[in-house]
Design an enzyme around this catalytic site. Structure first.
Site, PDB file in Angstrom:
ATOM      1  NE  ARG A 184      39.316  56.505  65.462  1.00 60.27           N
ATOM      2  CZ  ARG A 184      38.074  56.945  65.685  1.00 60.27           C
ATOM      3  NH1 ARG A 184      37.653  57.148  66.934  1.00 60.27           N
ATOM      4  NH2 ARG A 184      37.250  57.155  64.697  1.00 60.27           N
ATOM      5  CB  SER A 233      41.683  54.808  58.961  1.00 62.74           C
ATOM      6  OG  SER A 233      40.350  54.887  58.504  1.00 62.74           O
ATOM      7  CD  GLU A 303      42.583  55.341  62.937  1.00 66.99           C
ATOM      8  OE1 GLU A 303      41.643  54.527  62.917  1.00 66.99           O
ATOM      9  OE2 GLU A 303      42.444  56.545  62.666  1.00 66.99           O
TER      10      GLU A 303
END
Length: 324
Positions: A184, A233, A303
């Site tokens: 990520r 998320s 995130e």
């Protein structure tokens, strides 16, 4: 500063270059209009370039001390109620929303192409390896920046190279290696504005691809609150664990602060259920992080990207200021 107030006009700083800029320049554009959470104060100046060359002209003309922020579809983004100082750049579909099949199971894709559309266009050409994008609620530019992934595949597995415009207006191309991908994350300079990328998949029948895409959609509809005002998320998965399991173990499934609530269907999703402010949402997220740390010993990391200024100095400290 509140969302109802305005920032000073930045247009005079561009001088005569304004005449050469073909895109849209919008002072004090409320960002709640472009984020999936439907919250956020104004951008001091929003710029929607006509194309890559227009973006380069604008960046060359913009004084170096003016902050620049890039937003995509607004899906994985929380803009604070005080808005964003400087220029907010949003690449429109018209100039950055094309998908071109290059042959050899390679595609050139604009940064504003929704991830779902990339999966669809790849399927039409019998190019496998992109079905995972069907379930990612964002655009290619964001996927390139955060190495978006799902179902065991990440953006880094498909990228050949990336086109970008620098802070000084130079157009350059970065290789997959130069993007510096990790979970990520990309270590490419934050000043770079990604405009397009070349992706590579593999030969696969369209029927097989569409079956995979249908599985992704079915899983998402069953497990995620896709029809709510959400940002996807909320927290990254800790190593060896799932963020939702940590949130659940901390007793935060369904937790609500103001108009913000952790989903009961998938408790790693934050929802705007009742005219939440950005402050409500961020306070909820930091409360969950604090509870998770206290009750499970796990440090959840955001995130969702959080940008902008707090209203009237009402800052929210990470983990609500609690020591580890």
């Amino acid at each position: 500063m509140s969302a109802s107030l305005s920032y000073p006009d930045l247009l005079p700083l561009l001088g005569d270059a304004v005449e050469d800029i073909r895109g849209r320049l919008i002072p004090n554009q409320l960002l709640s209009a472009v984020t999936w959470f439907r919250v956020g104060g104004p951008a001091q100046l929003m710029f929607q370039p006509a194309d890559e060359a227009d973006l380069a002209v604008f960046m060359k003309a913009l004084p170096e001390d003016v902050p620049v922020t890039v937003v995509g579809l607004g899906s994985n983004l929380l803009v604070r109620d005080g808005g964003i100082e400087g220029v907010v750049i949003r690449l429109p579909i018209r100039g950055f929303g094309q998908v071109e099949y290059l042959g050899g199971h390679k595609l050139r894709v604009g940064a504003s192409v929704p991830d779902k559309k990339l999966a669809e266009e790849a399927a039409k050409t019998g190019t496998g390896g992109f079905a995972f994008y069907t379930g990612i609620p964002g655009a290619v530019g964001g996927a390139l920046r955060m190495n978006a992934g799902a179902h065991g595949t990440e953006t880094k597995d498909r990228v050949v190279n990336v086109n970008a415009v620098t802070r000084s207006g130079e157009i350059l191309t970065l290789s997959n290696e130069e993007m510096g991908y990790a979970y990520r994350h990309s270590s490419a300079s934050k000043d770079l504005i990604f405009t397009s990328a070349v992706f590579e998949g593999f030969a696969q029948s369209e029927d097989e691809i569409r079956a995979e895409m249908a599985e992704v959609v079915a899983h998402r509809e069953k497990a995620q609150p896709i029809r709510e005002k959400t940002g996807g998320s909320t927290f990254k998965n800790p190593e060896g664990n799932s963020a939702w399991k940590v949130v659940d173990a901390a007793g935060c499934r369904g937790l609500q602060i103001g108009g913000a609530k952790m989903s009961e269907l998938h408790c790693n999703f934050m929802l705007n259920v009742a005219d939440a402010t950005a402050h409500d949402l961020e306070m909820l997220g930091e409360t969950v992080r604090s509870e998770a740390l206290a009750k499970t010993g796990t440090r959840l990391e955001w995130e969702i990207k959080r940008l902008g200024a707090f209203v009237d100095g009402a800052a929210i400290e990470p983990f609500l200021g609690k020591a580890d």
